[in-house]
Design a protein around this motif. Structure first.
Motif, PDB file in Angstrom:
ATOM      1  N   THR A 169       0.839  -1.196   0.000  1.00 21.86           N
ATOM      2  CA  THR A 169       0.000   0.000   0.000  1.00 21.86           C
ATOM      3  C   THR A 169       0.875   1.247   0.000  1.00 21.86           C
ATOM      4  O   THR A 169       1.686   1.446   0.905  1.00 21.86           O
ATOM      5  N   PRO A 170       0.737   2.126  -1.005  1.00 25.37           N
ATOM      6  CA  PRO A 170       1.618   3.302  -1.115  1.00 25.37           C
ATOM      7  C   PRO A 170       1.145   4.468  -0.252  1.00 25.37           C
ATOM      8  O   PRO A 170       0.024   4.491   0.251  1.00 25.37           O
ATOM      9  N   GLY A 171       2.029   5.447  -0.128  1.00 27.76           N
ATOM     10  CA  GLY A 171       1.685   6.700   0.531  1.00 27.76           C
ATOM     11  C   GLY A 171       1.717   6.621   2.035  1.00 27.76           C
ATOM     12  O   GLY A 171       2.280   5.699   2.629  1.00 27.76           O
ATOM     13  N   ARG A 172       1.097   7.601   2.641  1.00 28.42           N
ATOM     14  CA  ARG A 172       1.033   7.652   4.109  1.00 28.42           C
ATOM     15  C   ARG A 172      -0.141   6.780   4.555  1.00 28.42           C
ATOM     16  O   ARG A 172      -1.298   7.113   4.304  1.00 28.42           O
ATOM     17  N   VAL A 173       0.189   5.675   5.193  1.00 30.06           N
ATOM     18  CA  VAL A 173      -0.794   4.641   5.497  1.00 30.06           C
ATOM     19  C   VAL A 173      -1.098   4.620   6.989  1.00 30.06           C
ATOM     20  O   VAL A 173      -0.192   4.673   7.828  1.00 30.06           O
ATOM     21  N   ALA A 174      -2.376   4.523   7.308  1.00 34.91           N
ATOM     22  CA  ALA A 174      -2.817   4.335   8.695  1.00 34.91           C
ATOM     23  C   ALA A 174      -3.608   3.036   8.773  1.00 34.91           C
ATOM     24  O   ALA A 174      -4.230   2.606   7.801  1.00 34.91           O
ATOM     25  N   VAL A 175      -3.579   2.438   9.941  1.00 31.95           N
ATOM     26  CA  VAL A 175      -4.292   1.183  10.164  1.00 31.95           C
ATOM     27  C   VAL A 175      -5.515   1.452  11.035  1.00 31.95           C
ATOM     28  O   VAL A 175      -5.393   1.915  12.168  1.00 31.95           O
ATOM     29  N   ALA A 176      -6.686   1.183  10.471  1.00 31.41           N
ATOM     30  CA  ALA A 176      -7.933   1.253  11.234  1.00 31.41           C
ATOM     31  C   ALA A 176      -8.144  -0.092  11.914  1.00 31.41           C
ATOM     32  O   ALA A 176      -8.122  -1.136  11.258  1.00 31.41           O
ATOM     33  N   ASN A 177      -8.324  -0.071  13.196  1.00 33.05           N
ATOM     34  CA  ASN A 177      -8.360  -1.282  14.010  1.00 33.05           C
ATOM     35  C   ASN A 177      -9.798  -1.777  14.129  1.00 33.05           C
ATOM     36  O   ASN A 177     -10.573  -1.290  14.948  1.00 33.05           O
ATOM     37  N   TYR A 178     -10.152  -2.789  13.311  1.00 36.68           N
ATOM     38  CA  TYR A 178     -11.524  -3.302  13.309  1.00 36.68           C
ATOM     39  C   TYR A 178     -11.657  -4.467  14.286  1.00 36.68           C
ATOM     40  O   TYR A 178     -12.028  -5.581  13.918  1.00 36.68           O
ATOM     41  N   LEU A 179     -11.317  -4.182  15.525  1.00 41.88           N
ATOM     42  CA  LEU A 179     -11.459  -5.127  16.626  1.00 41.88           C
ATOM     43  C   LEU A 179     -12.210  -4.427  17.745  1.00 41.88           C
ATOM     44  O   LEU A 179     -12.144  -3.203  17.885  1.00 41.88           O
ATOM     45  N   LEU A 180     -12.897  -5.226  18.546  1.00 42.23           N
ATOM     46  CA  LEU A 180     -13.691  -4.633  19.616  1.00 42.23           C
ATOM     47  C   LEU A 180     -12.835  -4.213  20.795  1.00 42.23           C
ATOM     48  O   LEU A 180     -13.047  -3.150  21.389  1.00 42.23           O
ATOM     49  N   ALA A 181     -11.853  -5.049  21.149  1.00 37.06           N
ATOM     50  CA  ALA A 181     -11.175  -4.846  22.433  1.00 37.06           C
ATOM     51  C   ALA A 181      -9.736  -5.333  22.378  1.00 37.06           C
ATOM     52  O   ALA A 181      -9.347  -6.065  21.461  1.00 37.06           O
ATOM     53  N   PRO A 182      -8.926  -4.952  23.348  1.00 38.79           N
ATOM     54  CA  PRO A 182      -7.561  -5.492  23.445  1.00 38.79           C
ATOM     55  C   PRO A 182      -7.573  -7.013  23.587  1.00 38.79           C
ATOM     56  O   PRO A 182      -8.516  -7.595  24.110  1.00 38.79           O
ATOM     57  N   GLY A 183      -6.511  -7.617  23.099  1.00 40.15           N
ATOM     58  CA  GLY A 183      -6.380  -9.068  23.151  1.00 40.15           C
ATOM     59  C   GLY A 183      -5.294  -9.509  22.190  1.00 40.15           C
ATOM     60  O   GLY A 183      -4.492  -8.693  21.715  1.00 40.15           O
ATOM     61  N   PHE A 184      -5.268 -10.793  21.870  1.00 38.23           N
ATOM     62  CA  PHE A 184      -4.229 -11.351  21.018  1.00 38.23           C
ATOM     63  C   PHE A 184      -4.188 -10.681  19.645  1.00 38.23           C
ATOM     64  O   PHE A 184      -3.118 -10.293  19.161  1.00 38.23           O
ATOM     65  N   PHE A 185      -5.352 -10.545  19.011  1.00 38.22           N
ATOM     66  CA  PHE A 185      -5.380  -9.962  17.678  1.00 38.22           C
ATOM     67  C   PHE A 185      -4.977  -8.488  17.690  1.00 38.22           C
ATOM     68  O   PHE A 185      -4.312  -8.008  16.768  1.00 38.22           O
ATOM     69  N   ASN A 186      -5.366  -7.762  18.739  1.00 41.67           N
ATOM     70  CA  ASN A 186      -4.956  -6.359  18.831  1.00 41.67           C
ATOM     71  C   ASN A 186      -3.442  -6.238  18.926  1.00 41.67           C
ATOM     72  O   ASN A 186      -2.842  -5.338  18.321  1.00 41.67           O
ATOM     73  N   SER A 187      -2.806  -7.159  19.654  1.00 42.04           N
ATOM     74  CA  SER A 187      -1.340  -7.157  19.732  1.00 42.04           C
ATOM     75  C   SER A 187      -0.726  -7.404  18.351  1.00 42.04           C
ATOM     76  O   SER A 187       0.284  -6.791  17.990  1.00 42.04           O
ATOM     77  N   LEU A 188      -1.353  -8.299  17.572  1.00 39.60           N
ATOM     78  CA  LEU A 188      -0.870  -8.552  16.209  1.00 39.60           C
ATOM     79  C   LEU A 188      -0.987  -7.307  15.336  1.00 39.60           C
ATOM     80  O   LEU A 188      -0.089  -7.020  14.544  1.00 39.60           O
ATOM     81  N   VAL A 189      -2.100  -6.591  15.471  1.00 40.18           N
ATOM     82  CA  VAL A 189      -2.278  -5.370  14.680  1.00 40.18           C
ATOM     83  C   VAL A 189      -1.109  -4.423  14.909  1.00 40.18           C
ATOM     84  O   VAL A 189      -0.489  -3.922  13.958  1.00 40.18           O
ATOM     85  N   HIS A 190      -0.778  -4.170  16.154  1.00 40.15           N
ATOM     86  CA  HIS A 190       0.280  -3.199  16.466  1.00 40.15           C
ATOM     87  C   HIS A 190       1.662  -3.744  16.091  1.00 40.15           C
ATOM     88  O   HIS A 190       2.544  -2.971  15.707  1.00 40.15           O
ATOM     89  N   ARG A 191       1.836  -5.039  16.156  1.00 42.63           N
ATOM     90  CA  ARG A 191       3.108  -5.623  15.738  1.00 42.63           C
ATOM     91  C   ARG A 191       3.292  -5.485  14.227  1.00 42.63           C
ATOM     92  O   ARG A 191       4.354  -5.078  13.745  1.00 42.63           O
ATOM     93  N   HIS A 192       2.254  -5.802  13.472  1.00 45.87           N
ATOM     94  CA  HIS A 192       2.358  -5.733  12.011  1.00 45.87           C
ATOM     95  C   HIS A 192       2.374  -4.288  11.501  1.00 45.87           C
ATOM     96  O   HIS A 192       2.898  -4.026  10.416  1.00 45.87           O
ATOM     97  N   ALA A 193       1.788  -3.381  12.262  1.00 46.81           N
ATOM     98  CA  ALA A 193       1.669  -1.981  11.807  1.00 46.81           C
ATOM     99  C   ALA A 193       2.902  -1.157  12.144  1.00 46.81           C
ATOM    100  O   ALA A 193       2.892   0.057  11.956  1.00 46.81           O
ATOM    101  N   ARG A 194       3.941  -1.781  12.589  1.00 48.31           N
ATOM    102  CA  ARG A 194       5.146  -1.050  12.982  1.00 48.31           C
ATOM    103  C   ARG A 194       5.582  -0.099  11.866  1.00 48.31           C
ATOM    104  O   ARG A 194       5.723  -0.488  10.717  1.00 48.31           O
ATOM    105  N   GLY A 195       5.744   1.168  12.228  1.00 44.68           N
ATOM    106  CA  GLY A 195       6.105   2.180  11.238  1.00 44.68           C
ATOM    107  C   GLY A 195       4.909   2.903  10.661  1.00 44.68           C
ATOM    108  O   GLY A 195       5.059   3.881   9.930  1.00 44.68           O
ATOM    109  N   HIS A 196       3.718   2.425  10.977  1.00 45.52           N
ATOM    110  CA  HIS A 196       2.483   3.070  10.517  1.00 45.52           C
ATOM    111  C   HIS A 196       1.649   3.491  11.725  1.00 45.52           C
ATOM    112  O   HIS A 196       1.715   2.870  12.788  1.00 45.52           O
TER     113      HIS A 196
END
Length: 227
Positions: A169-196
């Motif tokens: 994905t080009p340009g200035r990219v932000a990640v919209a977090n389509y999860l309800l609450a903190p947990g395992f998947f939320n940790s994955l989001v922030h791990r994969h979004a490093r730099g964004h």
């Protein structure tokens, strides 16, 4: 008064558990007249079947409302099974998403849009194609709301995975977090979004409580037409 049985996906994260309970408390604050219980489809208790069994022993009917963002296995199998087990007494409501209200909350979580060219919607994912279609519709709703392209990246199941989507994905990219609450998947989001820029989960937003109550009302009166 027909009971509302809210059902959520369980998590081992105490912060995630608090969010779910806070959301149900917000639902109760919006409808103090309504009997509301909370059960889970995974990890935590009370498990949905035992909760519904207890509720139906005390009351004539109930509506099961999934506090889930898309309709996958838990909606089509777990929740539907309770409606089949108690025909005429238990009704199954729809998942929370897709819905324009969720797009509003997602947009708010993104913050300042002036620094964003493209958004990747990080979703939990599913092996059920209907759940993926729900996420794609949410992405379209969010794109219309923020006037920017939105692509979905999944954390599990079928569909393009979040790291691959971010990488192309080009340009200035932000990640919209389509999860309800903190947990395992939320940790994955922030791990994969490093730099964004990565948004927080939706949380116990009052608009989600309103949406859950709308799903309850729609299940009670499926032929009613909004005016």
């Amino acid at each position: 008064m027909t009971d509302l049985v809210a059902v959520a996906h369980g998590t081992a994260d105490p912060a995630g558990i608090r969010v779910v309970h806070d959301l149900v408390r917000e639902m109760a604050a919006q409808r103090p007249d309504l009997p509301i219980s909370l059960g889970f489809v995974d990890l935590l208790r009370p498990a949905l079947p035992s909760l519904v069994r207890r509720i139906t022993s005390d009351t004539d009917d109930a509506v099961v409302v999934p506090l889930l963002l898309s309709a996958g296995y838990h909606v089509y199998v777990d929740v539907a099974a309770e409606a089949r087990r108690y025909p005429g007494r238990v009704r199954a409501a729809g998942a929370l998403g897709p819905d324009p209200l969720l797009a509003e909350v997602l947009a708010d979580r993104l913050g300042d849009l002036n620094r964003i060219d493209h958004v990747v919607l990080a979703a939990a994912g599913s092996s059920d194609s209907r759940a993926l279609l729900d996420c794609e519709e949410t992405a379209a709703l969010l794109a219309r709301r923020i006037d920017r392209p939105v692509t979905v990246g999944y954390l599990s199941g079928a569909g393009d995975r979040l790291p691959a989507v971010l990488a192309r994905t080009p340009g200035r990219v932000a990640v919209a977090n389509y999860l309800l609450a903190p947990g395992f998947f939320n940790s994955l989001v922030h791990r994969h979004a490093r730099g964004h820029q990565a948004a927080d989960p939706l949380g116990a937003d009052p608009r989600l409580a309103t949406l859950a109550l709308q799903r309850y009302a729609a299940a009670l009166h499926p032929t009613a037409v909004a005016v």
